[in-house]
Enzyme design. Sequence first.
Site, PDB file in Angstrom:
ATOM      1  CE  LYS A 247     -35.607  -5.661  87.118  1.00  0.00           C
ATOM      2  NZ  LYS A 247     -34.605  -6.647  86.183  1.00  0.00           N
ATOM      3  CG  ASP A 252     -34.606  -4.135  81.383  1.00  0.00           C
ATOM      4  OD1 ASP A 252     -33.763  -3.050  80.992  1.00  0.00           O
ATOM      5  OD2 ASP A 252     -34.207  -5.076  81.800  1.00  0.00           O
ATOM      6  CE  LYS A 259     -33.661  -6.490  78.587  1.00  0.00           C
ATOM      7  NZ  LYS A 259     -32.675  -7.532  79.175  1.00  0.00           N
ATOM      8  CG  ASP A 270     -37.279  -6.402  84.265  1.00  0.00           C
ATOM      9  OD1 ASP A 270     -37.335  -7.529  84.837  1.00  0.00           O
ATOM     10  OD2 ASP A 270     -36.316  -5.432  84.020  1.00  0.00           O
ATOM     11  CG  ASP A 329     -30.177  -5.348  79.841  1.00  0.00           C
ATOM     12  OD1 ASP A 329     -31.072  -4.936  80.501  1.00  0.00           O
ATOM     13  OD2 ASP A 329     -29.961  -6.321  79.086  1.00  0.00           O
ATOM     14  CD  GLU A 331     -32.866  -3.455  84.395  1.00  0.00           C
ATOM     15  OE1 GLU A 331     -31.903  -3.782  83.753  1.00  0.00           O
ATOM     16  OE2 GLU A 331     -33.861  -4.185  84.721  1.00  0.00           O
ATOM     17  NE  ARG A 333     -27.097  -6.979  88.249  1.00  0.00           N
ATOM     18  CZ  ARG A 333     -26.742  -8.054  88.018  1.00  0.00           C
ATOM     19  NH1 ARG A 333     -25.540  -8.291  88.133  1.00  0.00           N
ATOM     20  NH2 ARG A 333     -27.352  -8.753  87.136  1.00  0.00           N
TER      21      ARG A 333
HETATM   22  N1  BES Z   1     -34.792  -7.924  83.533  1.00  0.00           N
HETATM   23  C1  BES Z   1     -33.537  -8.476  83.103  1.00  0.00           C
HETATM   24  C2  BES Z   1     -33.435  -9.794  83.246  1.00  0.00           C
HETATM   25  C3  BES Z   1     -34.589 -10.795  82.575  1.00  0.00           C
HETATM   26  C4  BES Z   1     -34.108 -11.524  81.188  1.00  0.00           C
HETATM   27  C5  BES Z   1     -35.828 -11.204  83.053  1.00  0.00           C
HETATM   28  C6  BES Z   1     -35.170 -12.312  80.867  1.00  0.00           C
HETATM   29  C7  BES Z   1     -36.655 -12.086  82.526  1.00  0.00           C
HETATM   30  C8  BES Z   1     -36.548 -12.606  81.229  1.00  0.00           C
HETATM   31  C9  BES Z   1     -32.555  -7.924  83.619  1.00  0.00           C
HETATM   32  O1  BES Z   1     -32.668  -6.659  83.878  1.00  0.00           O
HETATM   33  C10 BES Z   1     -31.539  -7.974  82.694  1.00  0.00           C
HETATM   34  O2  BES Z   1     -31.348  -7.444  81.671  1.00  0.00           O
HETATM   35  N2  BES Z   1     -30.221  -8.874  83.067  1.00  0.00           N
HETATM   36  C11 BES Z   1     -29.306  -8.916  82.395  1.00  0.00           C
HETATM   37  C12 BES Z   1     -27.993  -8.925  83.440  1.00  0.00           C
HETATM   38  C13 BES Z   1     -26.791  -9.015  82.190  1.00  0.00           C
HETATM   39  C14 BES Z   1     -26.413  -7.713  81.748  1.00  0.00           C
HETATM   40  C15 BES Z   1     -25.603  -9.169  83.571  1.00  0.00           C
HETATM   41  C16 BES Z   1     -29.272 -10.516  81.848  1.00  0.00           C
HETATM   42  O3  BES Z   1     -29.765 -11.253  82.288  1.00  0.00           O
HETATM   43  O4  BES Z   1     -28.848 -10.613  80.444  1.00  0.00           O
HETATM   44 ZN    ZN Z   2     -34.471  -5.953  84.261  1.00  0.00          ZN
HETATM   45 MN    MN Z   3     -32.033  -5.353  82.181  1.00  0.00          MN
END
Ligand code: BES
Ligand code: ZN
Ligand code: MN
Length: 482
Positions: A247, A252, A259, A270, A329, A331, A333
């Site tokens: 990824k 992000d 966010k 990210d 968010d 994204e 996947r």
């Molecule tokens: N890049 C983030 C995940 C992340 C969060 C990595 C904190 C490292 C530290 C990912 O893209 C994300 O935003 N995931 C969301 C998914 C949710 C919307 C289902 C998350 O984990 O909040």
């Molecule tokens: Zn992300």
């Molecule tokens: Mn995200």
Amino acid sequence: MDIQFSADRPADADVLVFPVGKGGPDAGAWPIAQGKMVTDAARSARFEGKAGQSFSTYVDQDGSTVRILLVGTGSDGFDKAGGAISAQLLTSGAQHAALMVDGLSTEQAADLAYGAKLRSWRIDTHRTTLKDHEKPSLKTVTLVGADQAMQDRWTHLAAIAEGVAFTRELVSEPANIVYPESFVERARAKMEPLGVTIRVLDEPEMEKLGMHALLGVSLGSEKPARLLALEYMGGKDGDKPMVFVGKGVTFDTGGISLKAPAGMEDMKWDMGGAGAVAGAMTAIAGRKAKANVVGICGLVENMPDGRAQRPGDIVTSMSGQTIEVINTDAEGRLVLCDALHWAQETYDPAMIVDLATLTGAMLVALGHEQAGIFSNDDGLADKLIKAGKDSGDALWRLPLGKAYDKLIDSPIADMKNVGPRSAGSITAAQFLQRFIQDGVKWAHLDIAGMAWADKDSATAAKGATGFGVRLLDRFVADNIEA
Ligand code: BES
Ligand code: ZN
Ligand code: MN
């Protein structure tokens, strides 16, 4: 900082380093003046030779003052002890450390050098006001008394350390500097000289292939997306390649599902999964591994904008499966599903391992100690977990299953891109699994808690860790080359 080798103590060495094992310092052991005093001083300061411990002092040798550093190796912590050398000496004013490796095994001596090299990495390119006394002083660590086998082993480890350093560089750079196109150019400059073939898909090419899940994430960004493939064919002709997929969200913001501001700057890393894949390919090609390996990086920036995709939008992935984008968010996947599908169509891989800073839920579950692993194959999972243990990049397995998979069914499309709040890392993995074709062995590593550290470790200063590089390199060495 460079590693060198020499039969004798170099004349310009300004610090002598002695590894000390379990049992602590021993007066008889020092080829230096005042050895007993050093032993007594170290013991009185509670230095016991534990892995990573250190003790520093001075002795008088024929009228000149000689700096001494003892580093603890414990029973098997030679990389940690090497790390302590850099932690203690990097900005200490010392320039040339003579590391006494007499009596150590090949592996032990090389691990000392490895730890020292890994721990010495830092990024100063954006600092213009560092005072001289704040800059690294240590230029060289010379292994004194090393034999040819130790040097050969070091050549192997040096290639891996180079890969770790490359990952740390990519992950540390901010998103205005490392974005999809510049990531590709850095990878090209690094790896083409190592015999890696670079293949790049731009947006029109991805459009033609129908990668609307990946491209949808990129809609809000001014930076065009790229799919990068790094092909290294060091194995037998016709052997199916091992494929790694990373990824690479170079920033992000969350997109329209924006966010919160606090800590958003962290999302420059990210792309830690893609960074690890690039570093692992650097290591594998750099040490001329006898294996066919392809590294694929899905590179996009996730931004909010008038053109950005909206919650509720439905996109069609390259596989033909449709996705309701509930949360922009989630994204990672969306990027990975097209990269994974393309990888299978293009390379017919024996196995696929993807790495991603995929979910915040992973930090809730495992913190910053281990990455999560999900797999459709017990053998592959076990091998990766073992490579993790042996290399220092620890993994912990989490489950997959039908009941979790159901949680991402959509009322209007084939699936939605998020499940309920609970089991967030697992539903993310289930999403990816929907893009893995029958018979393909696959593992997903959620490295969200591991790509970056807020505190120093034995072999990495705080910041980008390079997590995944040593793991993937080890996995290839033990399972594909062997
Ligand atoms: N890049 C983030 C995940 C992340 C969060 C990595 C904190 C490292 C530290 C990912 O893209 C994300 O935003 N995931 C969301 C998914 C949710 C919307 C289902 C998350 O984990 O909040
Ligand atoms: Zn992300
Ligand atoms: Mn995200």
